[in-house]
Design a protein around this motif. Structure first.
Motif, PDB file in Angstrom:
ATOM      1  N   SER A  70       0.520  -0.770  -0.372  1.00 15.09           N
ATOM      2  CA  SER A  70       0.075  -0.351  -0.423  1.00 15.09           C
ATOM      3  C   SER A  70       0.762   1.178  -0.022  1.00 15.09           C
ATOM      4  CB  SER A  70      -0.928  -0.218   1.071  1.00 15.09           C
ATOM      5  OG  SER A  70      -0.223   0.573   2.664  1.00 15.09           O
ATOM      6  N   LEU A  71       0.357   2.299  -0.656  1.00 14.17           N
ATOM      7  CA  LEU A  71       0.755   3.629  -0.400  1.00 14.17           C
ATOM      8  C   LEU A  71       0.317   5.380  -0.528  1.00 14.17           C
ATOM      9  CD1 LEU A  71       4.087   5.064  -1.378  1.00 14.17           C
ATOM     10  CD2 LEU A  71       3.035   4.928  -4.508  1.00 14.17           C
ATOM     11  N   SER A  72       0.686   5.369   0.124  1.00 14.37           N
ATOM     12  CA  SER A  72      -0.216   6.999   0.448  1.00 14.37           C
ATOM     13  C   SER A  72       0.605   7.512   0.204  1.00 14.37           C
ATOM     14  CB  SER A  72      -0.740   6.446   1.557  1.00 14.37           C
ATOM     15  OG  SER A  72      -0.304   7.218   2.590  1.00 14.37           O
ATOM     16  N   THR A  73       0.496   8.891  -0.546  1.00 15.33           N
ATOM     17  CA  THR A  73       1.430  10.491  -0.340  1.00 15.33           C
ATOM     18  C   THR A  73       0.592  11.359  -0.181  1.00 15.33           C
ATOM     19  OG1 THR A  73       2.127   9.032  -2.659  1.00 15.33           O
ATOM     20  CG2 THR A  73       2.896  11.223  -2.182  1.00 15.33           C
ATOM     21  N   GLU A  74       1.243  12.214   0.792  1.00 19.53           N
ATOM     22  CA  GLU A  74       0.639  13.712   0.651  1.00 19.53           C
ATOM     23  C   GLU A  74       1.457  14.879   0.266  1.00 19.53           C
ATOM     24  OE1 GLU A  74      -0.877  14.709   4.895  1.00 19.53           O
ATOM     25  OE2 GLU A  74       1.388  13.711   5.482  1.00 19.53           O
ATOM     26  N   TRP A  75       1.114  15.832   0.077  1.00 20.08           N
ATOM     27  CA  TRP A  75       1.861  16.815  -0.359  1.00 20.08           C
ATOM     28  C   TRP A  75       1.812  18.349   0.162  1.00 20.08           C
ATOM     29  CZ3 TRP A  75       1.017  20.874  -3.002  1.00 20.08           C
ATOM     30  CH2 TRP A  75      -0.752  21.646  -3.592  1.00 20.08           C
ATOM     31  N   TRP A  76       2.816  19.402   0.469  1.00 24.44           N
ATOM     32  CA  TRP A  76       1.884  20.876   1.234  1.00 24.44           C
ATOM     33  C   TRP A  76       3.798  22.364   0.441  1.00 24.44           C
ATOM     34  CZ3 TRP A  76       4.130  16.189   3.307  1.00 24.44           C
ATOM     35  CH2 TRP A  76       5.465  16.580   4.424  1.00 24.44           C
ATOM     36  N   ASP A  77       3.224  23.165   0.692  1.00 26.64           N
ATOM     37  CA  ASP A  77       4.103  24.127   0.641  1.00 26.64           C
ATOM     38  C   ASP A  77       5.017  24.264  -0.758  1.00 26.64           C
ATOM     39  OD1 ASP A  77       6.100  25.409   1.708  1.00 26.64           O
ATOM     40  OD2 ASP A  77       7.540  24.664   2.380  1.00 26.64           O
ATOM     41  N   LEU A  78       4.294  24.685  -1.117  1.00 24.20           N
ATOM     42  CA  LEU A  78       4.069  24.525  -3.220  1.00 24.20           C
ATOM     43  C   LEU A  78       5.250  25.853  -3.101  1.00 24.20           C
ATOM     44  CD1 LEU A  78       3.949  23.596  -6.275  1.00 24.20           C
ATOM     45  CD2 LEU A  78       1.142  24.664  -5.585  1.00 24.20           C
ATOM     46  N   HIS A  79       5.425  26.435  -4.283  1.00 22.07           N
ATOM     47  CA  HIS A  79       6.552  27.281  -4.758  1.00 22.07           C
ATOM     48  C   HIS A  79       6.592  26.955  -5.862  1.00 22.07           C
ATOM     49  CE1 HIS A  79       7.662  28.324  -0.535  1.00 22.07           C
ATOM     50  NE2 HIS A  79       7.785  27.415  -0.287  1.00 22.07           N
ATOM     51  N   VAL A  80       5.415  27.914  -6.154  1.00 27.74           N
ATOM     52  CA  VAL A  80       5.390  28.173  -8.440  1.00 27.74           C
ATOM     53  C   VAL A  80       7.011  28.865  -8.612  1.00 27.74           C
ATOM     54  CG1 VAL A  80       4.453  28.371  -9.863  1.00 27.74           C
ATOM     55  CG2 VAL A  80       3.658  27.550  -8.060  1.00 27.74           C
ATOM     56  N   GLN A  81       7.709  28.630  -9.899  1.00 28.12           N
ATOM     57  CA  GLN A  81       8.485  29.773  -9.998  1.00 28.12           C
ATOM     58  C   GLN A  81       8.542  29.820 -11.774  1.00 28.12           C
ATOM     59  OE1 GLN A  81      12.082  28.418  -8.183  1.00 28.12           O
ATOM     60  NE2 GLN A  81      11.987  30.379  -7.596  1.00 28.12           N
ATOM     61  N   ARG A  82       7.540  30.383 -12.284  1.00 25.65           N
ATOM     62  CA  ARG A  82       7.430  30.576 -14.174  1.00 25.65           C
ATOM     63  C   ARG A  82       8.896  30.793 -14.755  1.00 25.65           C
ATOM     64  NH1 ARG A  82       3.457  30.928 -17.398  1.00 25.65           N
ATOM     65  NH2 ARG A  82       1.605  30.341 -16.322  1.00 25.65           N
ATOM     66  N   LEU A  83       9.795  30.053 -15.452  1.00 23.59           N
ATOM     67  CA  LEU A  83      11.072  30.643 -16.014  1.00 23.59           C
ATOM     68  C   LEU A  83      10.509  30.849 -17.298  1.00 23.59           C
ATOM     69  CD1 LEU A  83      12.655  26.748 -15.137  1.00 23.59           C
ATOM     70  CD2 LEU A  83      13.292  29.412 -14.249  1.00 23.59           C
TER      71      LEU A  83
END
Lengths: 155, 189
Positions: A70-83
């Protein structure tokens, strides 16, 4: 696109992509990549060499499906950089939690880790598509030095 | 920030550990590993971007080092191998680099090119690098391999770093066994 709009768009994008980890829906994940990119690169934290090209990436996903119960994943703290208008870099933290099938290795306990992900995305028509994704954890030497220091304090 | 910068010598004295050569300067080489499929599109601009990354290690001058990065308005980012954070903004980025350069000296750096992309005046690359450093405090040498992502933009007719990520290949088994023995996760460090 404003910074706020970028954040909104890529939050939805990552919610979808990372959400596909549950159940290991790798075919659907693949569809969120730029399939015409000649050099797609995936570098999960546990591999020794970056996976370059679809045969390597799909082999890895296949082995993952065979070795993880089984696998579970969560994410947070997004930083977007437009090139550029059609190229962006997404940086975020991701925590995965898994139970391995060969219980003898990990004593059927969950293993988990938090990594920082650097993901390159390209805009095709109106859709964003992934061209690379690299996971970064703290260096092993730094980690073990900290463990050693901590054990010295508790002994 | 710059006022706090204190110059220091490049390397500790550790001649008995075979580091004599280090005091003569940084040994610098570039390698191309054919097995890593170097892309045909690897351009001078991408070489320039990689050179900027290398300079982070070797340039001790505050103004010069700062001038390699995009303006603070662009919010440059850094994902260092020796941290668990995503550093955002020039103060955080440069603060970490200052600390690293105070504690660590570069002895050897070589890379294999993996992939690169360009869009307009922006460039992005992934390279695999072999790094040998020395701890300035005890003279211990450390060797590691890192996958590095470097993104640059053009500003004032020159190339500036917008983002650098350093990713060490993992030793998952060692990490997991350590977790089981000590009951500590990396997040708690």
């Amino acid at each position: 696109m404003s910074e706020m709009r970028d954040h909104e768009v890529f939050t939805a994008f990552l919610n979808k992509y990372i959400g596909l980890s549950h159940g290991m829906r790798f075919d659907e994940k693949r569809a969120m990549w730029d399939l015409d990119e000649p050099t797609p690169v995936l570098s999960p934290e546990e591999v020794m060499q970056p996976l370059i090209g679809w045969p390597a990436i799909e082999r890895y996903w296949g082995e993952t499906r065979e070795s993880i119960e089984s696998l579970s994943t969560e994410w947070w703290d997004l930083h977007v950089q437009r090139l550029s208008p059609d190229f962006a870099l997404l940086l975020f933290k991701q925590r995965w939690r898994a139970i391995m099938i060969p219980a003898s290795i990990f004593s059927d306990k969950h293993i988990a880790s938090t990594v920082r992900v650097s993901m390159g995305v390209r805009k095709l028509s109106d859709e964003w598509r992934i061209i690379f994704s690299v996971e970064s954890h703290v260096d092993g030497v730094v980690y073990f030095r900290a463990l050693y220091a901590q054990s010295m304090l508790t002994d | 920030m710059c006022e706090e910068y204190r110059p220091h010598s490049h390397f500790v004295t550790a001649d008995d550990q075979g580091l004599k050569h280090a005091s003569a300067g940084i040994i610098w080489s570039r390698t191309v590993n054919e097995a890593m499929r170097p892309p045909a599109t690897w351009s001078k601009a991408i070489d320039g971007a990689l050179e900027l990354y290398r300079s982070l290690w070797s340039e001790q001058d505050c103004d010069h080092n700062l001038s390699m990065w995009a303006d603070s308005g662009e919010r440059p980012t850094f994902v260092p191998y020796d941290s668990t954070d995503i550093l955002v903004g020039i103060d955080a980025v440069y603060g970490h680099l200052q600390k690293r350069n105070r504690e660590t000296g570069l002895i050897h750096l070589e890379w294999s090119k993996i992939a690169s992309w360009s869009s307009g005046s922006a460039n992005c690359l992934i390279a695999r690098q072999r790094l040998i450093t020395v701890n300035r405090s005890d003279g211990q040498k450390e060797a590691r391999t890192l996958n590095v992502i470097v993104a640059t933009i053009a500003a004032e007719k020159s190339m500036r770093l917008l983002s650098v990520s350093e990713a060490p290949p993992a030793a998952l088994l060692e990490m997991s066994r350590s977790y089981q023995r000590h009951g500590i996760s990396r997040d708690e460090l």
